[in-house]
Design a protein around this motif. Structure first.
Motif, PDB file in Angstrom:
ATOM      1  N   ASN A  69     -13.823  99.708 -26.032  1.00  0.00           N
ATOM      2  CA  ASN A  69     -12.780  98.689 -26.183  1.00  0.00           C
ATOM      3  C   ASN A  69     -13.047  97.455 -25.323  1.00  0.00           C
ATOM      4  N   PRO A  70     -14.210  96.816 -25.532  1.00  0.00           N
ATOM      5  CA  PRO A  70     -14.535  95.660 -24.692  1.00  0.00           C
ATOM      6  C   PRO A  70     -13.634  94.472 -24.986  1.00  0.00           C
ATOM      7  N   LYS A  71     -13.590  93.558 -24.052  1.00  0.00           N
ATOM      8  CA  LYS A  71     -12.872  92.302 -24.255  1.00  0.00           C
ATOM      9  C   LYS A  71     -13.567  91.568 -25.390  1.00  0.00           C
ATOM     10  N   THR A  72     -12.796  90.977 -26.271  1.00  0.00           N
ATOM     11  CA  THR A  72     -13.341  90.201 -27.376  1.00  0.00           C
ATOM     12  C   THR A  72     -12.605  88.867 -27.450  1.00  0.00           C
ATOM     13  N   VAL A  73     -13.201  87.928 -28.176  1.00  0.00           N
ATOM     14  CA  VAL A  73     -12.567  86.639 -28.447  1.00  0.00           C
ATOM     15  C   VAL A  73     -12.705  86.367 -29.934  1.00  0.00           C
ATOM     16  N   THR A  77     -11.072  80.690 -29.798  1.00  0.00           N
ATOM     17  CA  THR A  77     -10.866  80.798 -28.353  1.00  0.00           C
ATOM     18  C   THR A  77     -11.566  79.634 -27.647  1.00  0.00           C
ATOM     19  N   LEU A  85     -12.567  84.419 -18.668  1.00  0.00           N
ATOM     20  CA  LEU A  85     -12.692  85.839 -18.982  1.00  0.00           C
ATOM     21  C   LEU A  85     -13.972  86.404 -18.383  1.00  0.00           C
ATOM     22  N   GLU A  89     -13.673  89.075 -15.310  1.00  0.00           N
ATOM     23  CA  GLU A  89     -14.077  90.434 -15.660  1.00  0.00           C
ATOM     24  C   GLU A  89     -15.498  90.763 -15.216  1.00  0.00           C
ATOM     25  N   VAL A  94     -19.551  88.215 -24.535  1.00  0.00           N
ATOM     26  CA  VAL A  94     -18.296  88.608 -25.158  1.00  0.00           C
ATOM     27  C   VAL A  94     -18.480  88.617 -26.675  1.00  0.00           C
ATOM     28  N   ASN A 103     -11.042  92.879 -37.028  1.00  0.00           N
ATOM     29  CA  ASN A 103     -11.839  92.692 -35.810  1.00  0.00           C
ATOM     30  C   ASN A 103     -13.322  92.981 -36.006  1.00  0.00           C
TER      31      ASN A 103
END
Length: 138
Positions: A69-73, A77, A85, A89, A94, A103
């Motif tokens: 569940n990584p950070k995404t944009v 954005t 970010l 982080e 990203v 997604n």
């Protein structure tokens, strides 16, 4: 954003992924499901940690090392938000996802991508190297 990217499935071995990272001179890969949905990210530091712990890279799978569940944009954005970010982080890349399409992965933004965009805005490429390829079976 880079759209010429590679992603791996969660059952790819760390040896396979490490080889791709070296060949493409990249820092990491998104890990995706069959439908293209991002489920993780695996970077060089993850592989280095496995080496430090003397793990078998030939049998270890992406799912064993990836950050789930990584950070995404998304494409809208703002660049400053992406930089914040990355800074907050401590991440170097990203995944960019299409929020209107479950997604699914459409690209990756790396620190290098941002620098290239910023520093190249005053330059224009006048010519490009052409490569001719032929698909198998044609």
């Amino acid at each position: 954003m880079s759209t010429d990217l590679e992603a791996a499935r969660e059952n790819a071995t760390i040896t396979e992924i490490g080889t791709r990272l070296i060949l493409r001179s990249i820092n990491g890969l998104p890990i995706i499901e069959e439908d293209g949905k991002v489920i993780g990210i695996l970077t060089i530091i993850d592989i280095l940690r496995a080496i430090k712990e003397n793990k078998d890279l030939d049998t270890l799978k992406a799912k064993d090392l990836m950050t789930s569940n990584p950070k995404t944009v998304n494409q809208q954005t703002d660049m400053i938000e992406i930089i914040k970010l990355m800074d907050n982080e401590g991440i170097e890349m990203v995944p960019v996802v299409d929020e209107n399409n479950d997604n699914r992965l459409i690209g990756v933004v790396s620190r290098k991508d941002i620098l290239e965009e910023k520093f190249n805005e005053r330059f224009v490429t006048l010519g490009m190297k052409k490569t001719i390829t032929k698909s198998m079976g044609e």
